[in-house]
Design an enzyme around this catalytic site. Structure first.
Site, PDB file in Angstrom:
ATOM      1  N   VAL A  79       0.835  -1.199   0.000  1.00  0.00           N
ATOM      2  CA  VAL A  79       0.000   0.000   0.000  1.00  0.00           C
ATOM      3  C   VAL A  79       0.869   1.250   0.000  1.00  0.00           C
ATOM      4  CG1 VAL A  79      -1.771   1.290   1.265  1.00  0.00           C
ATOM      5  CG2 VAL A  79      -1.914  -1.199   1.111  1.00  0.00           C
TER       6      VAL A  79
ATOM      7  N   ARG B 289      13.447  -2.550   9.545  1.00  0.00           N
ATOM      8  CA  ARG B 289      13.746  -3.440   8.417  1.00  0.00           C
ATOM      9  C   ARG B 289      13.796  -2.688   7.090  1.00  0.00           C
ATOM     10  NH1 ARG B 289       9.569  -8.209   7.744  1.00  0.00           N
ATOM     11  NH2 ARG B 289       8.262  -6.410   7.253  1.00  0.00           N
ATOM     12  N   SER B 290      12.985  -1.652   6.938  1.00  0.00           N
ATOM     13  CA  SER B 290      12.936  -0.932   5.657  1.00  0.00           C
ATOM     14  C   SER B 290      13.657   0.408   5.685  1.00  0.00           C
ATOM     15  CB  SER B 290      11.483  -0.723   5.226  1.00  0.00           C
ATOM     16  OG  SER B 290      10.779   0.026   6.199  1.00  0.00           O
TER      17      SER B 290
ATOM     18  N   ARG C 256     -11.075   2.747  13.353  1.00  0.00           N
ATOM     19  CA  ARG C 256     -12.253   2.839  12.493  1.00  0.00           C
ATOM     20  C   ARG C 256     -13.552   2.987  13.253  1.00  0.00           C
ATOM     21  NH1 ARG C 256     -10.413  -2.006   8.413  1.00  0.00           N
ATOM     22  NH2 ARG C 256      -8.837  -0.820   7.258  1.00  0.00           N
TER      23      ARG C 256
ATOM     24  N   CYS D 222     -10.984  -2.548   2.915  1.00  0.00           N
ATOM     25  CA  CYS D 222     -11.030  -2.506   1.451  1.00  0.00           C
ATOM     26  C   CYS D 222     -12.354  -3.014   0.889  1.00  0.00           C
ATOM     27  CB  CYS D 222      -9.860  -3.307   0.870  1.00  0.00           C
ATOM     28  SG  CYS D 222      -9.741  -5.009   1.489  1.00  0.00           S
TER      29      CYS D 222
ATOM     30  N   GLY E 265      -4.981  -8.784  -0.646  1.00  0.00           N
ATOM     31  CA  GLY E 265      -5.539  -8.323   0.616  1.00  0.00           C
ATOM     32  C   GLY E 265      -4.746  -8.769   1.824  1.00  0.00           C
TER      33      GLY E 265
ATOM     34  N   LYS F 175     -16.130  -6.498  10.255  1.00  0.00           N
ATOM     35  CA  LYS F 175     -15.720  -5.156   9.823  1.00  0.00           C
ATOM     36  C   LYS F 175     -16.714  -4.611   8.809  1.00  0.00           C
ATOM     37  CE  LYS F 175     -10.693  -5.866  10.196  1.00  0.00           C
ATOM     38  NZ  LYS F 175      -9.461  -6.066   9.381  1.00  0.00           N
TER      39      LYS F 175
ATOM     40  N   ARG G  49     -11.374 -15.998   0.454  1.00  0.00           N
ATOM     41  CA  ARG G  49     -10.120 -15.749  -0.266  1.00  0.00           C
ATOM     42  C   ARG G  49     -10.096 -16.636  -1.512  1.00  0.00           C
ATOM     43  NH1 ARG G  49      -7.412 -11.493   0.957  1.00  0.00           N
ATOM     44  NH2 ARG G  49      -7.021 -12.098   3.117  1.00  0.00           N
TER      45      ARG G  49
ATOM     46  N   HIS H 286     -10.462  -7.317  -5.718  1.00  0.00           N
ATOM     47  CA  HIS H 286     -11.543  -8.032  -5.040  1.00  0.00           C
ATOM     48  C   HIS H 286     -12.846  -7.961  -5.838  1.00  0.00           C
ATOM     49  CE1 HIS H 286      -8.849  -8.414  -1.805  1.00  0.00           C
ATOM     50  NE2 HIS H 286      -9.433  -7.654  -0.882  1.00  0.00           N
TER      51      HIS H 286
END
Length: 347
Positions: A12, A37-38, A98, A128, A159, A213, A234, A241
């Site tokens: 993302v 790590r990044s 949320r 999403c 996802g 959700k 899935r 999706h």
């Protein structure tokens, strides 16, 4: 305008950069943040290299106007005060905030004005699958109030993140090379050549967290007593999706009325010509901005029912694009005010 991306190296986070550029978002300066790590990785944005900074509890966000955040719910809660304490607006992609009463949950095509009231300077980006669903529901609810929604999702590997996408590709390769057992680390079962009716953990009511959700977020976004039941599945698709949706309204809506309303609605493309086999599919809708709707027809099990098929790119509209559109909404509606010591700037 100074903009930050938190979680820049993830799927993302990378999409944030592409979408900001595609949308010509007003970025005078971009700052990238990530985990240990990044940190140190280099990414190019609009021809300029940017080094990922380590996300820490310091004053790095003091001069940042908007932060697009994509990390887990735990880190999002941990760093929220650090990100927002100097006035930065945090548009958060996790599930952490949320359902908080004082945090707006926003899909601009549906409830954009909610973003203008963010007392904690946090705006939540919905799940999403919920984003894709409510964009399609809103124009129909405007015709006749929707009382009930039943939805079955067909959710791509994307996802679950980059590593899950890699695992699907690995499983497909392993099967092609004759292996009897495939590598399974990121899903409950083998996803290749299979579907798994299980996304996230199960709750006490035997719905999964992903399903609940959709139930709760849909009501909050639409400010409605709408009743929702979801089954989230899935499927072995890499990205984008799909959802099969059944709605029951207070008054009947004909397929013709529905198509007309959807065609006029922002962020929607209608693909609904059964005679020519024209309907939305992940393979044709991947990396596209809109939500696509097709297979619009009367629900034969309900007097006031309608059923249809919805497809949307989970990483784009289901995550990065929706967040960027929230930022655009704030700017265009002059609802973005940043106050520092004795200084207020409006965009």
């Amino acid at each position: 305008m100074k903009v930050a991306i938190v979680g820049a190296s993830g799927a993302v986070g990378q999409e944030f950069m592409r979408v900001l550029d595609e949308q010509n978002f007003p970025v005078d300066e971009l700052v990238l943040f990530g985990s240990a790590r990044s940190a140190g990785r280099i990414f190019t944005f609009r021809g300029k290299d940017h080094v990922v900074k380590l996300l820490q509890h310091n004053d790095d966000f003091k001069d940042i106007d908007i932060a697009f955040v994509s990390m887990g719910g735990g880190p999002a809660r941990e760093f929220a005060e650090t990100i927002t304490k100097h006035g930065c607006i945090m548009i958060d992609n996790s599930s952490a905030f949320r359902m908080d009463d004082d945090v707006p949950l926003v899909v601009p095509e549906v409830n954009g004005d909610d973003a203008l009231n963010a007392p904690r300077r946090i705006i939540a980006n919905p799940n999403c699958s919920t984003i894709i669903l409510v964009v399609a529901l809103k124009p129909l609810d405007n015709i006749s109030h929707i009382k009930n929604v039943q939805v079955a999702t067909y959710q791509a590997a994307s996802g679950a993140g980059l590593q899950a996408m890699d695992e699907l590709a690995l499983q497909q390769s392993e099967i092609a090379h004759g292996k009897l057992e495939t590598t399974v680390k990121h899903f409950q079962h083998q996803l290749a050549y299979n579907v798994i009716p299980h996304i996230d953990v199960f709750a006490d009511n035997d719905y999964t967290k992903e399903e609940m959700k959709m139930v709760r977020e849909t009501c909050k976004i639409m400010h409605s007593d709408i009743r929702v039941s979801a089954t989230c599945v899935r499927v072995p698709v890499m990205r984008t999706h799909s959802e099969a949706v059944w709605i029951e309204c207070e008054e009947p809506i004909s397929p013709e009325e529905a198509r007309a309303a959807l065609q006029l609605a922002p962020g929607i493309v209608v693909m609904d010509e059964p005679a020519s086999n024209t309907y939305p599919m992940p393979i044709t809708c991947t990396r596209k901005d809109p939500v696509y709707v097709g297979r619009i027809r009367i629900d034969t099990s309900s007097d006031n029912g309608l059923t249809f098929w919805v497809v949307g790119d989970q990483i784009k509209k289901g995550a990065a694009l929706n967040a960027v559109q929230i930022g655009q909404y704030l700017i265009s509606h002059r609802g973005f005010q940043k106050t520092r010591i004795g200084v207020t700037r409006s965009y």
